[in-house]
Design an enzyme around this catalytic site. Sequence first.
Site, PDB file in Angstrom:
ATOM      1  N   LEU A  14      38.810  41.249  42.467  1.00 41.86           N
ATOM      2  CA  LEU A  14      38.105  42.445  42.931  1.00 41.86           C
ATOM      3  C   LEU A  14      38.101  43.491  41.817  1.00 41.86           C
ATOM      4  O   LEU A  14      38.760  44.520  41.889  1.00 41.86           O
ATOM      5  CB  LEU A  14      38.758  42.995  44.200  1.00 41.86           C
ATOM      6  CG  LEU A  14      38.336  42.303  45.474  1.00 41.86           C
ATOM      7  CD1 LEU A  14      39.064  42.882  46.679  1.00 41.86           C
ATOM      8  CD2 LEU A  14      36.832  42.418  45.682  1.00 41.86           C
ATOM      9  N   HIS A  15      37.377  43.169  40.774  1.00 44.21           N
ATOM     10  CA  HIS A  15      37.230  44.054  39.625  1.00 44.21           C
ATOM     11  C   HIS A  15      35.753  44.095  39.244  1.00 44.21           C
ATOM     12  O   HIS A  15      34.996  43.177  39.556  1.00 44.21           O
ATOM     13  CB  HIS A  15      38.056  43.544  38.438  1.00 44.21           C
ATOM     14  CG  HIS A  15      39.512  43.475  38.746  1.00 44.21           C
ATOM     15  ND1 HIS A  15      40.310  44.588  38.815  1.00 44.21           N
ATOM     16  CD2 HIS A  15      40.308  42.431  39.055  1.00 44.21           C
ATOM     17  CE1 HIS A  15      41.530  44.234  39.132  1.00 44.21           C
ATOM     18  NE2 HIS A  15      41.563  42.918  39.305  1.00 44.21           N
ATOM     19  N   ALA A  16      35.343  45.150  38.594  1.00 44.27           N
ATOM     20  CA  ALA A  16      33.985  45.291  38.064  1.00 44.27           C
ATOM     21  C   ALA A  16      32.920  45.010  39.135  1.00 44.27           C
ATOM     22  O   ALA A  16      32.921  45.621  40.195  1.00 44.27           O
ATOM     23  CB  ALA A  16      33.807  44.432  36.828  1.00 44.27           C
ATOM     24  N   PRO A  18      32.203  42.439  41.311  1.00 42.21           N
ATOM     25  CA  PRO A  18      32.572  42.048  42.679  1.00 42.21           C
ATOM     26  C   PRO A  18      33.111  43.220  43.508  1.00 42.21           C
ATOM     27  O   PRO A  18      32.788  43.348  44.685  1.00 42.21           O
ATOM     28  CB  PRO A  18      33.633  40.973  42.476  1.00 42.21           C
ATOM     29  CG  PRO A  18      33.318  40.393  41.144  1.00 42.21           C
ATOM     30  CD  PRO A  18      32.840  41.559  40.322  1.00 42.21           C
TER      31      PRO A  18
END
Length: 93
Positions: A14-16, A18
């Site tokens: 759950l980075h950038a 997404p």
Amino acid sequence: MAQRTVVVASASGLHARPAKLFVQAAAKVGVPVTIRAGEKSVPAKSMLGVLSLGAVRGTEVTLEAEGPGADEALDTLAELLSRDLDSEEALDA
């Protein structure tokens, strides 16, 4: 309270991108949703909160919501997290 537990499938967790797609979808569901990883729980529509979870691919997260439409909202968001959003060109979130 409705709950769904799902494993984060995106390659970058759950980075950038997404995280952005998830937060945008959470803001659209019309019911307050929280996302929890381990002991930390944050509002699903908070980009900084979601990023602060540090959820990587394979992390199990729990989504929670209450009220009318909670089950449908959680189904939508759980389905989103179960896909590799890094590999998708277009998304109807």
